[in-house]
Write a protein that holds these residues in place. Structure first.
Motif, PDB file in Angstrom:
ATOM      1  N   THR A  90      -0.853  -0.699  -2.668  1.00  0.00           N
ATOM      2  CA  THR A  90       0.378  -1.467  -2.836  1.00  0.00           C
ATOM      3  C   THR A  90       0.072  -2.871  -3.339  1.00  0.00           C
ATOM      4  OG1 THR A  90       0.310  -2.040  -0.470  1.00  0.00           O
ATOM      5  CG2 THR A  90       1.738  -0.208  -1.130  1.00  0.00           C
ATOM      6  N   LEU A  91      -1.106  -3.387  -3.017  1.00  0.00           N
ATOM      7  CA  LEU A  91      -1.495  -4.706  -3.516  1.00  0.00           C
ATOM      8  C   LEU A  91      -1.595  -4.710  -5.034  1.00  0.00           C
ATOM      9  CD1 LEU A  91      -2.436  -7.613  -2.965  1.00  0.00           C
ATOM     10  CD2 LEU A  91      -4.763  -6.725  -2.709  1.00  0.00           C
ATOM     11  N   LEU A 130       9.162  -1.646  -3.154  1.00  0.00           N
ATOM     12  CA  LEU A 130       8.072  -0.814  -3.658  1.00  0.00           C
ATOM     13  C   LEU A 130       7.177  -0.335  -2.527  1.00  0.00           C
ATOM     14  CD1 LEU A 130       6.463   0.225  -6.194  1.00  0.00           C
ATOM     15  CD2 LEU A 130       5.156  -1.906  -6.031  1.00  0.00           C
ATOM     16  N   SER A 131       6.858  -1.224  -1.589  1.00  0.00           N
ATOM     17  CA  SER A 131       5.983  -0.846  -0.476  1.00  0.00           C
ATOM     18  C   SER A 131       6.659   0.175   0.434  1.00  0.00           C
ATOM     19  CB  SER A 131       5.572  -2.088   0.321  1.00  0.00           C
ATOM     20  OG  SER A 131       6.693  -2.702   0.924  1.00  0.00           O
ATOM     21  N   LEU A 132       7.967   0.052   0.655  1.00  0.00           N
ATOM     22  CA  LEU A 132       8.681   1.028   1.479  1.00  0.00           C
ATOM     23  C   LEU A 132       8.684   2.404   0.819  1.00  0.00           C
ATOM     24  CD1 LEU A 132      11.726  -1.087   2.710  1.00  0.00           C
ATOM     25  CD2 LEU A 132       9.722  -0.383   4.036  1.00  0.00           C
ATOM     26  N   ILE A 133       8.884   2.430  -0.491  1.00  0.00           N
ATOM     27  CA  ILE A 133       8.825   3.707  -1.215  1.00  0.00           C
ATOM     28  C   ILE A 133       7.438   4.312  -1.108  1.00  0.00           C
ATOM     29  CG2 ILE A 133       8.972   4.778  -3.503  1.00  0.00           C
ATOM     30  CD1 ILE A 133      11.146   2.723  -4.177  1.00  0.00           C
ATOM     31  N   ALA A 134       6.406   3.472  -1.247  1.00  0.00           N
ATOM     32  CA  ALA A 134       5.028   3.962  -1.122  1.00  0.00           C
ATOM     33  C   ALA A 134       4.778   4.536   0.264  1.00  0.00           C
ATOM     34  CB  ALA A 134       4.050   2.824  -1.414  1.00  0.00           C
ATOM     35  N   MET A 135       5.342   3.919   1.295  1.00  0.00           N
ATOM     36  CA  MET A 135       5.177   4.424   2.658  1.00  0.00           C
ATOM     37  C   MET A 135       5.842   5.785   2.829  1.00  0.00           C
ATOM     38  SD  MET A 135       5.839   0.871   4.777  1.00  0.00           S
ATOM     39  CE  MET A 135       6.030   1.723   6.329  1.00  0.00           C
ATOM     40  N   ALA A 177       5.619  -1.448   8.184  1.00  0.00           N
ATOM     41  CA  ALA A 177       6.275  -2.170   7.093  1.00  0.00           C
ATOM     42  C   ALA A 177       6.003  -3.665   7.180  1.00  0.00           C
ATOM     43  CB  ALA A 177       7.784  -1.897   7.115  1.00  0.00           C
ATOM     44  N   LEU A 178       6.026  -4.207   8.391  1.00  0.00           N
ATOM     45  CA  LEU A 178       5.733  -5.630   8.574  1.00  0.00           C
ATOM     46  C   LEU A 178       4.293  -5.943   8.223  1.00  0.00           C
ATOM     47  CD1 LEU A 178       6.485  -8.461   9.516  1.00  0.00           C
ATOM     48  CD2 LEU A 178       6.000  -7.744  11.869  1.00  0.00           C
ATOM     49  N   ARG A 179       3.375  -5.065   8.598  1.00  0.00           N
ATOM     50  CA  ARG A 179       1.954  -5.292   8.301  1.00  0.00           C
ATOM     51  C   ARG A 179       1.711  -5.277   6.794  1.00  0.00           C
ATOM     52  NH1 ARG A 179      -2.915  -7.429   8.005  1.00  0.00           N
ATOM     53  NH2 ARG A 179      -4.641  -5.939   8.044  1.00  0.00           N
ATOM     54  N   VAL A 180       2.335  -4.343   6.091  1.00  0.00           N
ATOM     55  CA  VAL A 180       2.171  -4.289   4.636  1.00  0.00           C
ATOM     56  C   VAL A 180       2.743  -5.552   4.000  1.00  0.00           C
ATOM     57  CG1 VAL A 180       2.787  -3.046   2.535  1.00  0.00           C
ATOM     58  CG2 VAL A 180       2.145  -1.773   4.583  1.00  0.00           C
ATOM     59  N   SER A 181       3.935  -5.966   4.425  1.00  0.00           N
ATOM     60  CA  SER A 181       4.538  -7.181   3.877  1.00  0.00           C
ATOM     61  C   SER A 181       3.666  -8.400   4.152  1.00  0.00           C
ATOM     62  CB  SER A 181       5.930  -7.391   4.478  1.00  0.00           C
ATOM     63  OG  SER A 181       6.803  -6.342   4.111  1.00  0.00           O
ATOM     64  N   GLN A 182       3.112  -8.451   5.373  1.00  0.00           N
ATOM     65  CA  GLN A 182       2.247  -9.580   5.720  1.00  0.00           C
ATOM     66  C   GLN A 182       1.038  -9.646   4.796  1.00  0.00           C
ATOM     67  OE1 GLN A 182      -1.018  -8.859   7.806  1.00  0.00           O
ATOM     68  NE2 GLN A 182      -1.487 -10.772   6.755  1.00  0.00           N
ATOM     69  N   PHE A 183       0.418  -8.513   4.541  1.00  0.00           N
ATOM     70  CA  PHE A 183      -0.764  -8.492   3.684  1.00  0.00           C
ATOM     71  C   PHE A 183      -0.413  -8.895   2.250  1.00  0.00           C
ATOM     72  CE2 PHE A 183      -3.875  -6.194   0.997  1.00  0.00           C
ATOM     73  CZ  PHE A 183      -5.043  -6.751   1.496  1.00  0.00           C
ATOM     74  N   LEU A 184       0.726  -8.430   1.770  1.00  0.00           N
ATOM     75  CA  LEU A 184       1.107  -8.719   0.394  1.00  0.00           C
ATOM     76  C   LEU A 184       1.514 -10.175   0.203  1.00  0.00           C
ATOM     77  CD1 LEU A 184       3.073  -5.486  -0.552  1.00  0.00           C
ATOM     78  CD2 LEU A 184       0.648  -6.011  -0.851  1.00  0.00           C
ATOM     79  N   MET A 185       1.918 -10.858   1.286  1.00  0.00           N
ATOM     80  CA  MET A 185       2.215 -12.284   1.173  1.00  0.00           C
ATOM     81  C   MET A 185       0.973 -13.085   0.804  1.00  0.00           C
ATOM     82  SD  MET A 185       5.416 -12.894   1.530  1.00  0.00           S
ATOM     83  CE  MET A 185       5.603 -11.352   0.634  1.00  0.00           C
ATOM     84  N   LEU A 186      -0.192 -12.604   1.214  1.00  0.00           N
ATOM     85  CA  LEU A 186      -1.432 -13.261   0.806  1.00  0.00           C
ATOM     86  C   LEU A 186      -1.609 -13.161  -0.705  1.00  0.00           C
ATOM     87  CD1 LEU A 186      -3.827 -11.936   3.605  1.00  0.00           C
ATOM     88  CD2 LEU A 186      -2.760 -14.193   3.471  1.00  0.00           C
TER      89      LEU A 186
END
Length: 290
Positions: A90-91, A130-135, A177-186
């Protein structure tokens, strides 16, 4: 302004087939192929694996014929959803969205047509979608792999979840979902700070590796796994702590104390602070050449 920025970013993403392949399609295909291939391999060597003294009990239980509850498999997949594979792929899509206008020098065309904050938030919302669809796609591939594995081992398939398990499933999904969003904020912060697509890809990976090593390094210094410094330094450890509190099969802690607070502060802090930093930096940037 906000809706226009989001629609425009979504339109560009929809037409980026490469992004969809690497961020949404590739990992589920790989999961399905490897899962089915591993099942056929284990089926061919079932007798040796069952008789082997070194075979893990989980693997031996899988080889034994019997009913297979796909509900429990779904719950387990939710707990493992926000793993390194999903974060990595997702990154790729997130970095393309966040740093694309720097790479293609199109910010100077977009900035006069909308505010800076709506432009960034539009990107964040599109990447979140996009990340939610990937999940969802990855979960579907995992469950398909589990069902095929059950057929290969001649196990009766069923699906059941009680109320507690259903609540845990939704909770685990929300945490993932929160963990993925957190990582992508970096990735967003790296893209804005460096104006580089490669930095948006590799800086989050480097930070993620450092965060994953932090619990062991700090543990060697005498810090407990549930201490403030360990959980605040590692959002992955915070995620694992919250997942443990949601696990219906785990022994509930008599008094978790401040553990939930520490874990939530870690996950939310590592999400909000990079986003705020990216917004502040972007407000001050000279985009006349991009």
């Amino acid at each position: 302004m906000w809706a226009d920025a989001t629609r425009a970013e979504a339109f560009r993403l929809i037409h980026s087939r490469t992004t969809w392949f690497w961020s949404v399609v590739f990992l589920p295909i790989l999961t399905l192929v490897m899962g089915v291939g591993a099942a056929y391999f284990m089926k061919a060597h079932a007798e040796r694996l069952v008789a082997g003294a070194d075979t893990p009990p989980e693997l031996q239980a899988m080889l034994v014929s019997g009913p297979m509850n796909l509900g429990e498999s779904l719950l387990q997949s939710a707990g493992n959803l926000a793993g390194p594979g999903l974060l990595l792929f997702t990154l790729i899509g997130a970095a393309t969205v966040y740093a694309g206008d720097y790479r293609w020098e199109t910010w100077r065309l977009l900035r006069p047509r909308n505010g800076r904050i709506p432009l960034v938030v539009g990107k964040v919302l599109v990447v979140t979608g996009l990340s939610l669809i990937a999940m969802v796609v990855l979960t579907a591939a995992t469950m398909t792999s589990e069902a095929i594995r059950g057929v290969i081992f001649d196990r009766t398939l069923g699906f059941s979840l009680n109320g507690e398990q259903t609540g845990a499933l939704f909770g685990l999904w929300g945490l993932a979902a929160l963990r993925v969003s957190q990582f992508l904020m970096l990735g967003l912060l790296a893209a804005v700070a460096t104006r580089s697509l490669m930095a948006a890809l590799f800086v989050p990976l480097a930070v993620g590796v450092a965060q994953s090593l932090a619990p062991n390094l700090l543990g060697a210094m005498g810090q407990a796994p549930d201490s403030w410094i360990v959980l605040l330094a590692s959002p992955g450890a915070a995620l694992a702590a919250l997942q443990g509190l949601l696990d219906p099969t785990a022994v509930a802690l008599a008094d978790p104390g401040l553990l939930p607070l520490k874990a939530w502060l870690s996950l939310i802090g590592w999400t909000v602070l990079p986003l705020a930093g990216a917004l502040v930096l972007f407000q001050r940037q000279d985009l006349s050449k991009e």
